[in-house]
Design a protein around this motif. Structure first.
Motif, PDB file in Angstrom:
ATOM      1  N   ALA A 115      23.065  -6.421 -16.332  1.00 22.16           N
ATOM      2  CA  ALA A 115      22.486  -7.486 -15.525  1.00 22.16           C
ATOM      3  C   ALA A 115      23.388  -8.719 -15.592  1.00 22.16           C
ATOM      4  O   ALA A 115      23.981  -9.011 -16.622  1.00 22.16           O
ATOM      5  N   GLU A 116      23.483  -9.423 -14.491  1.00 30.02           N
ATOM      6  CA  GLU A 116      24.340 -10.598 -14.449  1.00 30.02           C
ATOM      7  C   GLU A 116      23.612 -11.863 -14.851  1.00 30.02           C
ATOM      8  O   GLU A 116      24.233 -12.825 -15.287  1.00 30.02           O
ATOM      9  N   GLU A 117      22.293 -11.898 -14.694  1.00 31.69           N
ATOM     10  CA  GLU A 117      21.534 -13.080 -15.066  1.00 31.69           C
ATOM     11  C   GLU A 117      20.431 -12.697 -16.039  1.00 31.69           C
ATOM     12  O   GLU A 117      19.823 -11.654 -15.926  1.00 31.69           O
ATOM     13  N   VAL A 118      20.191 -13.585 -16.992  1.00 34.55           N
ATOM     14  CA  VAL A 118      19.078 -13.412 -17.909  1.00 34.55           C
ATOM     15  C   VAL A 118      18.022 -14.411 -17.474  1.00 34.55           C
ATOM     16  O   VAL A 118      18.256 -15.608 -17.475  1.00 34.55           O
ATOM     17  N   GLY A 119      16.871 -13.931 -17.083  1.00 30.08           N
ATOM     18  CA  GLY A 119      15.843 -14.810 -16.552  1.00 30.08           C
ATOM     19  C   GLY A 119      14.683 -15.015 -17.496  1.00 30.08           C
ATOM     20  O   GLY A 119      14.622 -14.458 -18.592  1.00 30.08           O
ATOM     21  N   HIS A 120      13.751 -15.821 -17.020  1.00 30.78           N
ATOM     22  CA  HIS A 120      12.546 -16.156 -17.770  1.00 30.78           C
ATOM     23  C   HIS A 120      11.759 -14.904 -18.140  1.00 30.78           C
ATOM     24  O   HIS A 120      11.134 -14.846 -19.195  1.00 30.78           O
ATOM     25  N   CYS A 121      11.807 -13.884 -17.301  1.00 30.87           N
ATOM     26  CA  CYS A 121      11.051 -12.650 -17.541  1.00 30.87           C
ATOM     27  C   CYS A 121      11.883 -11.565 -18.205  1.00 30.87           C
ATOM     28  O   CYS A 121      11.502 -10.404 -18.199  1.00 30.87           O
ATOM     29  N   SER A 122      13.014 -11.926 -18.780  1.00 30.53           N
ATOM     30  CA  SER A 122      13.842 -10.940 -19.464  1.00 30.53           C
ATOM     31  C   SER A 122      13.066 -10.351 -20.638  1.00 30.53           C
ATOM     32  O   SER A 122      12.112 -10.966 -21.140  1.00 30.53           O
ATOM     33  N   ASP A 136      11.295 -24.697 -25.086  1.00 37.48           N
ATOM     34  CA  ASP A 136      11.482 -26.140 -25.067  1.00 37.48           C
ATOM     35  C   ASP A 136      11.923 -26.553 -23.663  1.00 37.48           C
ATOM     36  O   ASP A 136      12.520 -25.744 -22.936  1.00 37.48           O
ATOM     37  N   PRO A 137      11.668 -27.788 -23.260  1.00 38.75           N
ATOM     38  CA  PRO A 137      12.081 -28.243 -21.923  1.00 38.75           C
ATOM     39  C   PRO A 137      13.575 -28.001 -21.672  1.00 38.75           C
ATOM     40  O   PRO A 137      14.421 -28.305 -22.517  1.00 38.75           O
ATOM     41  N   GLY A 138      13.872 -27.406 -20.518  1.00 42.49           N
ATOM     42  CA  GLY A 138      15.254 -27.147 -20.124  1.00 42.49           C
ATOM     43  C   GLY A 138      15.891 -25.928 -20.757  1.00 42.49           C
ATOM     44  O   GLY A 138      17.054 -25.637 -20.510  1.00 42.49           O
ATOM     45  N   ASP A 143      17.038 -19.404 -26.085  1.00 39.94           N
ATOM     46  CA  ASP A 143      17.764 -20.586 -26.525  1.00 39.94           C
ATOM     47  C   ASP A 143      16.900 -21.497 -27.398  1.00 39.94           C
ATOM     48  O   ASP A 143      17.408 -22.154 -28.309  1.00 39.94           O
ATOM     49  N   THR A 144      15.603 -21.525 -27.140  1.00 39.49           N
ATOM     50  CA  THR A 144      14.690 -22.344 -27.938  1.00 39.49           C
ATOM     51  C   THR A 144      14.749 -21.941 -29.406  1.00 39.49           C
ATOM     52  O   THR A 144      14.723 -22.797 -30.293  1.00 39.49           O
ATOM     53  N   LEU A 145      14.848 -20.641 -29.668  1.00 43.99           N
ATOM     54  CA  LEU A 145      14.949 -20.178 -31.065  1.00 43.99           C
ATOM     55  C   LEU A 145      16.351 -20.337 -31.637  1.00 43.99           C
ATOM     56  O   LEU A 145      16.537 -20.200 -32.844  1.00 43.99           O
ATOM     57  N   GLY A 146      17.342 -20.594 -30.801  1.00 45.59           N
ATOM     58  CA  GLY A 146      18.719 -20.721 -31.271  1.00 45.59           C
ATOM     59  C   GLY A 146      19.480 -19.413 -31.261  1.00 45.59           C
ATOM     60  O   GLY A 146      20.560 -19.311 -31.841  1.00 45.59           O
TER      61      GLY A 146
END
Length: 165
Positions: A115-122, A136-138, A143-146
């Motif tokens: 897949a080329e994009e990782v989305g919110h529903c990944s 987290d916002p943005g 990424d929120t977990l690091g």
């Protein structure tokens, strides 16, 4: 540098208990009270599977085999966690997740290969949300977990941080 993770995510307490009960991989703390441990270095699993002619992996997954699923199912009867796999290079790749919540059947999610994009529903974002983490916002949950800073857990669960971000 490739992004290759294969590990268990949950609260620090849950991941510590799983590490104690199963294999003694070092626990790596993430943000929001979460942690991850490596299950095994993916290349090690691939070589072992090929050498020992182990059963095929679950469809869509990279490394989870029936015997590992059995261990996870047993742990999931009383502990909430997610098993995740990533294999990315150059912005494209594959990710999978399995969610284990006590009282529920495990949920297995696999992203289409390369897949080329990782989305919110990944798969991984969905699994992290199922564990109660809100982005987290943005940022997304990954990424929120690091997790975007972890490229590999290494053969011994050692953290490798990508300083290019």
């Amino acid at each position: 540098m490739p992004h290759m993770i294969n590990g268990i995510i949950g609260t620090v307490e849950v991941v510590q208990e799983i590490a104690t009960l199963t294999w003694e991989a070092p626990l790596i703390q993430l943000h929001h009270g979460m942690a991850i441990i490596g299950v095994a270095e993916p290349e090690t699993l691939r070589r072992a599977r090929d050498y020992l002619a182990l059963p095929d992996v679950r469809e869509g997954f990279l490394y989870i085999r029936p015997e590992l699923e059995g261990i996870f199912a047993e742990l999931g009867r009383r502990l909430a966690f997610a098993y995740i796999e990533t294999l990315y290079h150059g912005g494209t790749g594959v990710q999978t997740a399995a969610i284990y919540i006590p009282g529920h059947e495990p949920v297995f999610m696999a992203e289409p290969e390369f897949a080329e994009e990782v989305g919110h529903c990944s798969p991984i974002n969905t699994a992290i949300r199922a564990l109660g983490i809100t982005a987290d916002p943005g940022l997304d949950e990954f990424d929120t977990l690091g997790l975007s800073h972890i490229r590999s857990l290494g053969g011994l669960g050692l953290l490798e941080v990508d300083d290019d971000d």
